[in-house]
Design an enzyme around this catalytic site. Structure first.
Site, mmCIF file in Angstrom:
data_model
loop_
_atom_site.group_PDB
_atom_site.id
_atom_site.type_symbol
_atom_site.label_atom_id
_atom_site.label_comp_id
_atom_site.label_asym_id
_atom_site.label_seq_id
_atom_site.Cartn_x
_atom_site.Cartn_y
_atom_site.Cartn_z
ATOM 1 N N TYR A 189 30.489 -17.278 -32.707
ATOM 2 C CA TYR A 189 29.268 -16.679 -32.175
ATOM 3 C C TYR A 189 29.153 -15.235 -32.673
ATOM 4 O O TYR A 189 30.128 -14.629 -33.137
ATOM 5 C CB TYR A 189 29.306 -16.737 -30.645
ATOM 6 C CG TYR A 189 28.109 -16.133 -29.955
ATOM 7 C CD1 TYR A 189 26.839 -16.667 -30.139
ATOM 8 C CD2 TYR A 189 28.247 -15.035 -29.121
ATOM 9 C CE1 TYR A 189 25.731 -16.108 -29.505
ATOM 10 C CE2 TYR A 189 27.156 -14.468 -28.482
ATOM 11 C CZ TYR A 189 25.893 -15.007 -28.684
ATOM 12 O OH TYR A 189 24.817 -14.445 -28.072
ATOM 13 N N THR A 191 29.160 -12.342 -31.498
ATOM 14 C CA THR A 191 30.029 -11.265 -31.007
ATOM 15 C C THR A 191 31.507 -11.495 -31.328
ATOM 16 O O THR A 191 32.339 -10.667 -30.953
ATOM 17 C CB THR A 191 29.891 -11.130 -29.482
ATOM 18 O OG1 THR A 191 30.280 -12.365 -28.860
ATOM 19 C CG2 THR A 191 28.476 -10.778 -29.076
ATOM 20 N N LYS A 192 31.838 -12.581 -32.002
ATOM 21 C CA LYS A 192 33.242 -12.934 -32.204
ATOM 22 C C LYS A 192 33.834 -12.229 -33.429
ATOM 23 O O LYS A 192 33.145 -11.554 -34.186
ATOM 24 C CB LYS A 192 33.382 -14.453 -32.323
ATOM 25 C CG LYS A 192 32.981 -15.209 -31.052
ATOM 26 C CD LYS A 192 33.795 -14.757 -29.847
ATOM 27 C CE LYS A 192 33.601 -15.643 -28.628
ATOM 28 N NZ LYS A 192 32.280 -15.507 -27.978
ATOM 29 N N ASN A 193 35.136 -12.408 -33.619
ATOM 30 C CA ASN A 193 35.846 -11.699 -34.683
ATOM 31 C C ASN A 193 35.541 -12.269 -36.065
ATOM 32 O O ASN A 193 35.648 -11.567 -37.069
ATOM 33 C CB ASN A 193 37.352 -11.718 -34.425
ATOM 34 C CG ASN A 193 37.709 -10.974 -33.157
ATOM 35 O OD1 ASN A 193 36.890 -10.268 -32.585
ATOM 36 N ND2 ASN A 193 38.947 -11.131 -32.697
#
Length: 394
Positions: A189, A191-193
């Site tokens: 997603y 906002t993920k790394n």
């Protein structure tokens, strides 16, 4: 502090969780668009292979979200209606919803208040004759106690489905998160790394499990359906199960392919930011993340602090509002599952049944932590937190 000058100007709001997207990522997406192959194709296969190698796992299947990954894993684990799956109350709704969508029954076991991960002892206390699986969530990138959890699973003959939405880089006693259980589920997603805007991955040890996930992810079509429009010629397909539309597209995979080359560098950048936060907040009246055991590696996905009014002089929600006025985006991970009306109505859950998750959920704040942040951005976050707490603490 009403009317004061914000730490950041109004036209420079620091977006929480904004991803690092480089020119090579953009060029890869453009190349997909020019190729005419926008659906599931060669870039999905390339992304799966890079992720598989990174996690050192035999099988990886890309899907359109971690929610889909969780749902498909439970179906591939052959859970039956009414089977119980034990998980944490400190998680996002998708963890619980995936259990519900698989016709299983979610059961909550409280967290350890230090690690914020599900407690093995609490799991043991919740096991019944209907329990079929454990769904641990590696919260914020800190690995669960998988040695203890696998012991519980072996004792009761349970499947383990790891929710690794926060844990791409996480190691537990030197072993990658997601490789302890029968399935490991990851999120890409925004906002993920590692980011593909929307997307997920299922990794597994057994070919039969990954094959079932792949079939279920594309309408239940036979395996060759993924290649039916390729340059090898048209492939006939057969519907072998009633599946879902959960496949990842080449446009999504293209965003993430080169990010796999930067995973280590981006993790190091987040470590540096994390350590700055730890030093800056050490003397403030807030809770900060606990260190991980030697031999583990924290994924450093979320940097969470606990804002308790009796310690800080400001309530958590007021702190959230004050940080927004400073033009700094913040998050909450998470209001505990039993706080939400749907689950209260459906299962009769009350927050008091899980006091550790409830307490953390009511006090937690996530601060910006991204490889995209500049040193100035980090300075601004530290400045805002420090001056708010010093103002309200006086």
């Amino acid at each position: 502090m009403n009317g004061g000058t914000p730490v950041r100007p109004n036209d420079a709001f620091l977006v929480f969780g904004a991803p690092q997207i480089n020119e090579e990522d953009i060029e890869e997406v453009v190349a997909s668009m020019r190729s005419g192959w926008l659906g599931t194709g060669p870039k999905v296969a390339a992304f799966e292979e890079r992720f598989r190698r990174y996690k050192n796992t035999p099988h990886a299947v890309a899907v359109n979200s971690c929610t889909a990954a969780l749902h498909l894993s439970m179906l591939a684990a052959d859970l039956k209606p009414g089977d119980e799956v034990i998980t944490t109350p400190l998680t996002f709704a998708s963890t619980i919803n995936a259990i519900i969508h698989s016709d299983a029954t979610p059961v909550l076991a409280d967290i350890d208040p230090v690690t914020m991960n599900i407690s093995p002892e609490a799991i043991e206390a919740r096991v019944t004759t209907r329990t079929r699986a454990i769904l641990p969530v590696h919260f914020a990138g800190r690995g669960c106690d998988m040695r203890a959890l696998t012991a519980v699973a072996r004792k009761h003959d349970l499947k383990i489905i790891e929710d690794c939405a926060h844990a791409v880089e996480t190691l537990i006693e030197g072993q990658p998160a997601g490789t302890f259980g029968d399935f490991g589920c990851f999120s890409f997603y925004v906002t993920k790394n590692v980011v593909t805007a929307e997307g997920g991955m299922v990794i597994s040890r057994q070919a039969k499990d990954s094959d079932r996930v792949k079939i279920l992810a594309l309408h239940g079509l036979s395996h060759d359906a993924w290649k039916r429009f390729g340059d090898e010629g048209y492939k006939h397909y057969y519907v072998v199960e009633c599946g879902y539309k959960y496949n990842m597209t080449d446009l999504q995979a293209a965003i993430g392919i080169h990010q796999m080359d930067r995973v280590s560098d981006n993790w190091q950048r987040r470590v540096a930011i994390w350590e700055r936060y730890q030093r800056a907040f050490a003397d403030l009246p807030i809770g900060t993340p606990a260190p991980v055991p030697e031999g583990d590696r924290h994924g450093h996905h979320l940097y969470t602090v606990q804002i308790e009014q009796n310690r800080c002089g400001i309530a958590r929600d007021d702190f959230l509002a004050a940080m927004t006025k400073e033009n700094i985006g913040v998050g909450v991970h998470y209001l505990s599952i039993p706080e939400h009306p749907y689950y209260q109505t459906t299962f009769g859950w009350t927050p008091e049944e899980w006091p550790n998750a409830t307490s953390i959920g009511r006090s937690t704040v996530s601060l910006p932590l991204s490889a995209r942040l500049t040193d100035r951005d980090v300075d601004d976050v530290i400045h805002a937190v420090t001056r708010l707490l010093r103002y309200y603490g006086n």
